[in-house]
Scaffold this active site. Sequence first.
Site, PDB file in Angstrom:
ATOM      1  N   VAL A   7       0.828  -1.207   0.000  1.00 56.60           N
ATOM      2  CA  VAL A   7       0.000   0.000   0.000  1.00 56.60           C
ATOM      3  C   VAL A   7       0.860   1.255   0.000  1.00 56.60           C
ATOM      4  O   VAL A   7       1.842   1.347   0.742  1.00 56.60           O
ATOM      5  CB  VAL A   7      -0.907   0.015   1.259  1.00 56.60           C
ATOM      6  CG1 VAL A   7      -1.741   1.268   1.315  1.00 56.60           C
ATOM      7  CG2 VAL A   7      -1.789  -1.220   1.296  1.00 56.60           C
ATOM      8  N   CYS A   8       0.457   2.222  -0.829  1.00 56.02           N
ATOM      9  CA  CYS A   8       1.071   3.553  -0.801  1.00 56.02           C
ATOM     10  C   CYS A   8      -0.033   4.590  -0.972  1.00 56.02           C
ATOM     11  O   CYS A   8      -1.207   4.248  -1.082  1.00 56.02           O
ATOM     12  CB  CYS A   8       2.158   3.707  -1.863  1.00 56.02           C
ATOM     13  SG  CYS A   8       1.578   3.824  -3.561  1.00 56.02           S
ATOM     14  N   GLY A   9       0.337   5.834  -0.995  1.00 53.45           N
ATOM     15  CA  GLY A   9      -0.646   6.903  -1.070  1.00 53.45           C
ATOM     16  C   GLY A   9      -1.549   6.838  -2.278  1.00 53.45           C
ATOM     17  O   GLY A   9      -2.775   6.937  -2.171  1.00 53.45           O
ATOM     18  N   GLY A  11      -1.236   4.274  -4.821  1.00 49.94           N
ATOM     19  CA  GLY A  11      -1.388   2.918  -5.354  1.00 49.94           C
ATOM     20  C   GLY A  11      -0.697   2.691  -6.674  1.00 49.94           C
ATOM     21  O   GLY A  11      -1.086   1.817  -7.427  1.00 49.94           O
ATOM     22  N   ILE A  40      -3.996   3.703  -0.360  1.00 48.37           N
ATOM     23  CA  ILE A  40      -4.458   3.599   1.025  1.00 48.37           C
ATOM     24  C   ILE A  40      -5.981   3.557   1.091  1.00 48.37           C
ATOM     25  O   ILE A  40      -6.547   2.799   1.876  1.00 48.37           O
ATOM     26  CB  ILE A  40      -3.872   4.739   1.904  1.00 48.37           C
ATOM     27  CG1 ILE A  40      -4.211   4.538   3.376  1.00 48.37           C
ATOM     28  CG2 ILE A  40      -4.333   6.101   1.428  1.00 48.37           C
ATOM     29  CD1 ILE A  40      -3.454   3.453   4.047  1.00 48.37           C
TER      30      ILE A  40
END
Length: 92
Positions: A7-9, A11, A40
């Site tokens: 997961v990242c800010g 995607g 996220i």
Amino acid sequence: MIKLLAVCGNGMGTSMMMKMKAKAILDKHSIQNSCDNCSIGQAKSSISNYDIVISSTHLASQLTPNNKTKIIALKNILDVKEMEERILEALK
């Protein structure tokens, strides 16, 4: 079969990079796996579908795991050694 979500800010870039590194780690240890990546926002609604969720420390606090899902908050998302140690620890 281990289901892992990176997961990242947004995607896109960072989560894709983490997913590729995590997959390589699981493959290296001959652990059957399915790895995905997303933002996220998407992770919050699909977290229960995964055994392990990896993200940076500042995003991990926004995720609420269920009893089955383990959250791994990485201090340095580019550090393969840290990622490998944390993933293997979560699988014990």
